[in-house]
Design an enzyme around this catalytic site. Structure first.
Site, PDB file in Angstrom:
ATOM      1  N   THR A   1       1.448   3.637   1.733  1.00 18.73           N
ATOM      2  CA  THR A   1       2.082   4.119   2.965  1.00 18.73           C
ATOM      3  C   THR A   1       3.300   3.285   3.367  1.00 18.73           C
ATOM      4  O   THR A   1       3.960   3.611   4.353  1.00 18.73           O
ATOM      5  CB  THR A   1       1.078   4.052   4.134  1.00 18.73           C
ATOM      6  OG1 THR A   1       0.566   2.711   4.188  1.00 18.73           O
ATOM      7  CG2 THR A   1      -0.053   5.029   3.950  1.00 18.73           C
ATOM      8  N   LYS A   2       3.600   2.220   2.636  1.00 18.76           N
ATOM      9  CA  LYS A   2       4.632   1.296   3.088  1.00 18.76           C
ATOM     10  C   LYS A   2       6.015   1.640   2.511  1.00 18.76           C
ATOM     11  O   LYS A   2       6.153   2.524   1.678  1.00 18.76           O
ATOM     12  CB  LYS A   2       4.221  -0.129   2.702  1.00 18.76           C
ATOM     13  CG  LYS A   2       2.892  -0.562   3.311  1.00 18.76           C
ATOM     14  CD  LYS A   2       2.896  -0.454   4.829  1.00 18.76           C
ATOM     15  CE  LYS A   2       1.626  -0.957   5.486  1.00 18.76           C
ATOM     16  NZ  LYS A   2       0.435  -0.173   5.169  1.00 18.76           N
ATOM     17  N   ASN A   3       7.040   0.897   2.938  1.00 19.57           N
ATOM     18  CA  ASN A   3       8.404   1.177   2.461  1.00 19.57           C
ATOM     19  C   ASN A   3       8.528   0.953   0.961  1.00 19.57           C
ATOM     20  O   ASN A   3       9.234   1.678   0.269  1.00 19.57           O
ATOM     21  CB  ASN A   3       9.417   0.267   3.172  1.00 19.57           C
ATOM     22  CG  ASN A   3       9.621   0.650   4.626  1.00 19.57           C
ATOM     23  OD1 ASN A   3       8.757   1.273   5.236  1.00 19.57           O
ATOM     24  ND2 ASN A   3      10.749   0.275   5.186  1.00 19.57           N
TER      25      ASN A   3
ATOM     26  N   HIS B   1       0.843  -1.192   0.000  1.00 24.04           N
ATOM     27  CA  HIS B   1       0.000   0.000   0.000  1.00 24.04           C
ATOM     28  C   HIS B   1       0.884   1.251   0.000  1.00 24.04           C
ATOM     29  O   HIS B   1       2.021   1.217   0.470  1.00 24.04           O
ATOM     30  CB  HIS B   1      -0.901  -0.034   1.245  1.00 24.04           C
ATOM     31  CG  HIS B   1      -1.793   1.152   1.370  1.00 24.04           C
ATOM     32  ND1 HIS B   1      -1.571   2.152   2.293  1.00 24.04           N
ATOM     33  CD2 HIS B   1      -2.884   1.503   0.677  1.00 24.04           C
ATOM     34  CE1 HIS B   1      -2.515   3.077   2.157  1.00 24.04           C
ATOM     35  NE2 HIS B   1      -3.317   2.710   1.193  1.00 24.04           N
TER      36      HIS B   1
END
Ligand SMILES: Cc1ncc(COP(=O)(O)O)c(C=O)c1O
Length: 302
Positions: A105-107, A103
């Protein structure tokens, strides 16, 4: 599963008609508290969910041991933990099944998306079938059957090629991305250490068994009033600093589809005090501005 997690952890269970049972977290790790699990087990319990909050793996040896004693599976919600380790082994290889999130928002991101990793050979073929719309197409592609057909329930879980290509480029750079984020994490950590020593805030904690991946940096304030005041102050300075998570057991969906074992005081308390500071690959020197604005507010107000 912990109540201190994102809705996807509980949805995975509720979508299959099962009941998420929420237990409290450890106040230091913010991961599921192994000491609370056994009291929540019933003859219907099938699995323990280990959510690796902020990218720091949960106490997997304890969780696996409890699972083994009671004949349960351990499922890692490794959504935030790509590249993290527990006792030298990567998150996602520590239980029976793990899920990663890509998603935005992830790294590592593909907009929406994720991956499953399996630690048990006996689950691989079923997983292949589920992701191939319930067909044995993977066996067909390996030349093991001469045509493929519908054999089980499944859906369209594979990414398209454009998304896969976009994701693959980042996976190749995973270490570079992780190291840049860890440098930001360390900068935040050292910038607030003196304030933690003076007991104005608490900083993320992890045991020597784990390494993180710089997914997130948070502060734990004294109470909800300080939390809201600092979020408001940062907002006015143009800095987005959200709290985390509205505990699932207190949410309408959590009350409808799940149940809590006890009052979950640590979960409620953590929710009321936690603030996440900006953390992204390109943050760069702007981190100094975030630190300055946050520090001066803390020194003046806490
Ligand atoms: C702990 C946790 N689990 C699951 C998810 C959900 O992943 P996705 O949005 O890919 O379903 C997230 C974040 O989005 C998360 O932080």
């Amino acid at each position: 599963m912990p109540s201190f997690t994102f809705v996807s952890t509980a949805n995975a269970v509720a979508l299959r008609g099962a009941t998420p049972v929420f237990v409290d977290i450890d106040p230091r790790t913010l991961n599921i508290d192994p000491d609370q699990i056994e009291a929540a087990l019933t003859p219907q319990t099938r699995a323990i969910f280990a959510v690796h909050y902020a990218g720091f793996p949960a106490e997997m040896d304890r969780l696996n041991q409890i699972a083994q004693t009671h004949g349960l599976m351990v499922i890692e919600d490794a959504a935030q933990a790509l590249g993290s380790t527990y006792k030298g082994r990567p998150a996602g290889s520590l239980g029976d099944i793990a899920a990663f999130s890509f998603h935005e928002t992830k790294n590592i991101i593909s907009g929406e998306g994720g991956a499953i990793t399996l630690n048990r050979r006996d689950l691989v073929e079923r997983a292949e079938i589920i992701r191939e719309k319930g067909t044995n197409r993977s066996r067909f592609l390996r030349g093991q059957v001469d045509k493929y057909t519908w054999v089980d329930i499944g859906s369209s879980f594979l990414p398209g090629e454009l998304v896969a290509a976009f994701l693959f480029g980042q996976l190749e750079q995973e270490e570079v991305i992780r190291k840049a984020r860890l440098a930001l994490f360390d900068r935040y950590y050292s910038a607030f250490t003196d304030l933690e020593q003076r007991e104005r805030v608490s900083l993320p904690w992890h045991s020597d068994d784990v390494t993180g991946n710089g997914h997130m940096f948070y502060l734990l304030m004294r109470d909800i009033d300080d939390r809201d005041a600092l979020i408001g102050h940062l907002h006015k300075a143009g800095i987005n600093a959200p709290f985390h998570y509205v505990p699932l057991h207190s949410a309408p969906g959590g009350r409808r589809f799940g149940r809590a074992k006890g009052d979950l005081p640590v979960t409620n308390d953590t929710y009321s005090r936690l603030i996440r500071l900006p953390m992204y690959f390109t943050l760069g020197n702007e981190i100094e501005h975030v630190i300055d604005v946050t520090r001066s507010w803390l020194i003046e107000n806490v």
